[in-house]
Scaffold this active site. Structure first.
Site, PDB file in Angstrom:
ATOM      1  N   ASN A 109      13.843  12.537   6.439  1.00  0.00           N
ATOM      2  CA  ASN A 109      13.479  12.954   5.087  1.00  0.00           C
ATOM      3  C   ASN A 109      14.198  14.252   4.666  1.00  0.00           C
ATOM      4  O   ASN A 109      13.843  14.880   3.680  1.00  0.00           O
ATOM      5  CB  ASN A 109      11.954  13.186   5.005  1.00  0.00           C
ATOM      6  CG  ASN A 109      11.319  12.526   3.797  1.00  0.00           C
ATOM      7  OD1 ASN A 109      10.119  12.636   3.578  1.00  0.00           O
ATOM      8  ND2 ASN A 109      12.086  11.830   3.003  1.00  0.00           N
ATOM      9  N   SER A 115       6.932  15.722   5.370  1.00  0.00           N
ATOM     10  CA  SER A 115       7.609  14.487   4.969  1.00  0.00           C
ATOM     11  C   SER A 115       6.704  13.580   4.141  1.00  0.00           C
ATOM     12  O   SER A 115       5.497  13.804   4.032  1.00  0.00           O
ATOM     13  CB  SER A 115       8.076  13.730   6.217  1.00  0.00           C
ATOM     14  OG  SER A 115       6.960  13.158   6.859  1.00  0.00           O
ATOM     15  N   CYS A 116       7.305  12.520   3.590  1.00  0.00           N
ATOM     16  CA  CYS A 116       6.567  11.582   2.745  1.00  0.00           C
ATOM     17  C   CYS A 116       5.701  10.632   3.568  1.00  0.00           C
ATOM     18  O   CYS A 116       4.893   9.894   3.017  1.00  0.00           O
ATOM     19  CB  CYS A 116       7.536  10.739   1.933  1.00  0.00           C
ATOM     20  SG  CYS A 116       8.510  11.720   0.814  1.00  0.00           S
ATOM     21  N   ASP A 117       5.892  10.626   4.883  1.00  0.00           N
ATOM     22  CA  ASP A 117       5.219   9.639   5.713  1.00  0.00           C
ATOM     23  C   ASP A 117       3.774  10.050   6.001  1.00  0.00           C
ATOM     24  O   ASP A 117       3.523  11.191   6.400  1.00  0.00           O
ATOM     25  CB  ASP A 117       5.998   9.520   7.039  1.00  0.00           C
ATOM     26  CG  ASP A 117       5.650   8.250   7.771  1.00  0.00           C
ATOM     27  OD1 ASP A 117       4.448   7.964   7.902  1.00  0.00           O
ATOM     28  OD2 ASP A 117       6.587   7.549   8.194  1.00  0.00           O
TER      29      ASP A 117
END
Lengths: 385, 278
Positions: A375, A336-338
Site C-alpha cells: 500500500n 493500510s487499507c486492509d
C-alpha cells in the site's frame, strides 16, 4: 522540541531507563520523520554478554533473520558472535562484513540449491537437515559438510511456535543420520527448536531428553555425535516480565551436563534475545475514530510494514506522547487499507492528538525484517543509537 | 496514618514516608508540587511524586552539588544555577565571597514561590542583590543569553522528565561556550547503585564537550539508590584539587570530603571501561 510522554511504572519493567533516555533524547530532535526503529547499541552488547554465559562449551550464533540490518550485523560481528543464516541474501550481508565462514551455520532444514552452492563456496560447513532429499542436496552441492538433524519437539508455551513445519521423530532422525556418510557428509549432531519467545522453560527439558535418546541410539549404530544445537527461543519482555536468560541457561546447562558427554559442543541461535528489547519503533498517530463504542488509533506502522508478529499473538507495550487526560481503551491499527491490519485490541492509553508520537517497545526483532511496502507505506528504517 | 509512596518508576526500591500533614498540593504548568511534613525529615518538597529535598538532610545534596566546582575554580565571580528553584544551591554559592553575580534560571516559578512559603531556610539567599532570577528554560538560557560565566550548576528533576534537555550534548556544548577560561560545570547524574549505565552515559556525553570530565558522589538518604553521583566538566582545572582555601561554613562538605568524594582512579577506569556491573 521537548516532547512529553506518559511514562508509567509498568513501562519501567519493559524498557531500561538508559534506553528510554536515549530514545527520548533522539526524538526531541525536530527533524524526525516516522516511522523508524531505534536500536540501543549498549543494550545489544549487554544482551550479548548474557547469552551463552552459563552454558559451557557453547558458541552463540545470531539468527540474522531477526534483523539483518548491516549495522546491527556489524556490531554483532565485532562482539565475536557467530551467525545463523538461511539464504544467499543473508550470506551476502555477512560476506560484505568479511565474517569468517567458520563462524557461520545454516539451520534451516530446507535450503535452496543456489544458497547451498554459494554457502559451500564461501566455506560454510554446518548445515541442518530433516529429510532424505535435503541430505542429497547438501551432499551434492556442499560435499564433506558437517550436518545435524532437526528433531521435532513440543512448542507449547511458545508465543511463536515453529515445530509443525520442521523436525523429525527419533526413529526417522536416526535413519537419516545413518545415511549421511553414504552421501559424503559427516553426521555431527542434533538440533531442535523449542519455539520462538518460549515462555515455558520445561520445553527445553523435553527437547533435551528427546535429543539424548537419539544421541544414544546413534551411538549404538556406531555414529558418534559431538554437537548439540539447541536453537533459539529465549524470551524477552513484551508486556510481561519473563524468566531471565541466566535461569533458563542454568537449567539447560544442568540437563546437558547430566545427559551428554562433557566435551559436547553446544550451538545457540538466539535472534530475539540479542536485539528484540533493544529496539523501539517510533511511530505517529495518523488517525483516531470511534466506531460504535470502540476507540480506534491508526498508526503509520502496522501489520504489513513492521508489526507482522502481532498477527501471531505478540503484544507490545506502548508509550504515548501525551500528558493530560484519563486513559481509554483503544484498538490499534496500521495505516493500510486492509482490515487485517490491526495490531492490538483493548489497550489502555491516554487520548492522543493526531501527530502524537507512540513508542512501541521491544520491537527490535522480527519487525522490519518481516516488513513490506504494501500500500506504499514505508518500511521503518533502522537507526543505531 | 497517611503515607506518601514515592513514584520513582525506575527505582527498584519504593520509599514510603509517614505524613504528619500535607501542607501544600497544586499543579503548576510543568508539574505537581507538594509539600508534606514528616516527623523525622521535617518538611519535604515533592515534585511529580518524587522527593526533591527535606529540611533534615538537604545540605548534603546542596553542599556537594555546589562547593566542589566552586572550590576547583580559582576565582568564581559569575555563576549560573540552572533549576534548583528551591534556592538551596543559590544559598550555598553565596557563601563564596568572590561571587558577584548569580543567574538563577528556573523554568517553574511556582517552585520558587513554594520554597519562599515553606522552606525559608533553603531559599534564604534568593533575594540577595547579586541574584538575578530568570524564569525560563535552562537550555534556552544557555543557548541565547549566557556568556562569561565561571561556574554553571544544574540542579534539575529526573533525567527522563522535562529536565532531559539539560543532559544533551547540545546543552553541554552551550554550557562550555558560556564558560570563561577555567570554567567548571556540574550536574547530578543518578545513583551509582541503580543506574550505572546512565552515569556512564552522562560522562560520555559530557566528554564530547569538555576536555576534563570526572565523577564524584555523596550519600543522599532520600534519593533512590542513595549513592548519588555528580558529573563535573572542566575547561582546564582538575576538579579533584581545591584551588582556594576552604573557609566557608558547611555541615558536610569540607576540603577532605572534596578530595575523597571522587571515585578512585581504578574504580573510575572500570566504570568508564564498562567493566563494572552490579
Amino acid at each position: 522540541m521537548l516532547r512529553n510522554f506518559r511514562v508509567q511504572k509498568y513501562h519501567a519493567e519493559i524498557i531500561p531507563k538508559s534506553t528510554l533516555l536515549k530514545v527520548l533524547t533522539y526524538v526531541d530532535k525536530q527533524e524526525i520523520q516516522t516511522p523508524f526503529l531505534l536500536m540501543d547499541t549498549d543494550r545489544i552488547r549487554q544482551n550479548i554478554s548474557k547469552i551463552g554465559n552459563n552454558i559451557p562449551n557453547s558458541t552463540v550464533c545470531y539468527a540474522l533473520k531477526a534483523n539483518p540490518d548491516a549495522a546491527i550485523a556489524d556490531l554483532v560481528n565485532k562482539e565475536h558472535l557467530g551467525f545463523e543464516i538461511a539464504s544467499g541474501g543473508e550470506l551476502k550481508i555477512l560476506a560484505s562484513l568479511g565474517v569468517e565462514p567458520s563462524r557461520i551455520i545454516s539451520s534451516n532444514p530446507v535450503k535452496s540449491i543456489p544458497f547451498l552452492k554459494m554457502a559451500a563456496e564461501y566455506g560454510v560447513r554446518y548445515f541442518a537437515f530433516d529429510s532424505f532429499e535435503e541430505l542429497g542436496k547438501i551432499g551434492r552441492y556442499a560435499p564433506g559438510s558437517q550436518v545435524y538433524v532437526r528433531l521435532s519437539v513440543p512448542n507449547e508455551g511458545s508465543e511463536w511456535p515453529l515445530s509443525k513445519k520442521f523436525g523429525l521423530e527419533i526413529d526417522d532422525a536416526l535413519e537419516l543420520l545413518s545415511c549421511t556418510e553414504a552421501k559424503g557428509l559427516h553426521p555431527v549432531g542434533i538440533t531442535f527448536h523449542v519455539g520462538s519467545q518460549c515462555r515455558n522453560p520445561y520445553n527445553w527439558n523435553i527437547a533435551i531428553d528427546k535429543a539424548k535418546i537419539l544421541w544414544e541410539k546413534a551411538e549404538h549404530k556406531g555414529i558418534r555425535l559431538s554437537l548439540l544445537n539447541i536453537g533459539g527461543g529465549y524470551p524477552i519482555n513484551y508486556t510481561k516480565v519473563v524468566t531471565d536468560i541466566e535461569t533458563i541457561e542454568r537449567n539447560i546447562a544442568r540437563l546437558i551436563a547430566e545427559k551428554f558427554p562433557a566435551d559436547t559442543k553446544i550451538h545457540l541461535e538466539p535472534g530475539r534475545a540479542v536485539i528484540g528489547d533493544a529496539g523501539i519503533l517510533v511511530s505517529s498517530v495518523i488517525g483516531k475514530a470511534r466506531r460504535r463504542d470502540e476507540g480506534w488509533l491508526y498508526l503509520d506502522v502496522g501489520v504489513f510494514n513492521g508489526l507482522m508478529e502481532s498477527v501471531g499473538g505478540i503484544r507490545y507495550t506502548y508509550i504515548l506522547e501525551a500528558t493530560e487526560g484519563a486513559e481509554k481503551r483503544w484498538t490499534i491499527a496500521g495505516p493500510s487499507c486492509d482490515s487485517f491490519d490491526v495490531i492490538d485490541k483493548n489497550v489502555a492509553l491516554p487520548d492522543p492528538d493526531i501527530g502524537a508520537l507512540i513508542l512501541i517497545l521491544s520491537s527490535g526483532a522480527y519487525t522490519v525484517s518481516y516488513a513490506s511496502e504494501f500500500n506504499g507505506f514505508a518500511i521503518p528504517r533502522t537507526i543505531l543509537i | 496514618m497517611v503515607r506518601f509512596f514515592e513514584n520513582e518508576i525506575y527505582s527498584p526500591v519504593e520509599h514510603v514516608y509517614k505524613v504528619e500533614s500535607v501542607l501544600y498540593k497544586a499543579k503548576s504548568k510543568f508539574q505537581e508540587i507538594m509539600v508534606i511534613e514528616n516527623a523525622y525529615f521535617g518538611k519535604m518538597l515533592i515534585l511529580d511524586g518524587i522527593v526533591q529535598l527535606t529540611e533534615k538532610d538537604e545540605f548534603f545534596y546542596h553542599e556537594m552539588l555546589t562547593h566542589v566546582a566552586m572550590h576547583a575554580h580559582p576565582e568564581p565571580r559569575r555563576v549560573a544555577v540552572i533549576g534548583g528553584g528551591d534556592g538551596g544551591v543559590v544559598r550555598e554559592v553565596l557563601k563564596h565571597r568572590t561571587v558577584e553575580k548569580i543567574y538563577f534560571v528556573e523554568i517553574d516559578e511556582e517552585v520558587v514561590k513554594t520554597s519562599r512559603k515553606f522552606f525559608p531556610s533553603v531559599c534564604s539567599g534568593i533575594d540577595d542583590p547579586r541574584v538575578d532570577l530568570k524564569v525560563m528554560d535552562g537550555a534556552d538560557f544557555m543557548k541565547d543569553h549566557a556568556e562569561g560565566i565561571d561556574v554553571i550548576i544544574v540542579d534539575s528533576t529526573d533525567i527522563i522528565g522535562f529536565a532531559r534537555s539539560l543532559f544533551t550534548e547540545d546543552f553541554f556544548r552551550s554550557v562550555h561556550g558560556a564558560l570563561r577560561t577555567d570554567g567548571l560545570f556540574v550536574t547530578h547524574s543518578e545513583s551509582l547503585h541503580f543506574h550505572l549505565d546512565i552515569v556512564v552515559e552522562v560522562q560520555e556525553i559530557l566528554k564530547e564537550a569538555f576536555p576534563v570530565v570526572d565523577l564524584y558522589t555523596a550519600p543522599i538518604a532520600t534519593y533512590p539508590g542513595n549513592w548519588w553521583t555528580f558529573a563535573i566538566g572542566s575547561k582546564s582545572p582538575d576538579p579533584r584539587a581545591l584551588r582556594r582555601p576552604f573557609e566557608i561554613d558547611t555541615r558536610y562538605y569540607d576540603d577532605e570530603i572534596h578530595r575523597q568524594a571522587f571515585l578512585t582512579p581504578k574504580l573510575y577506569g572500570k566504570l568508564m571501561g564498562k567493566s563494572l556491573s552490579w
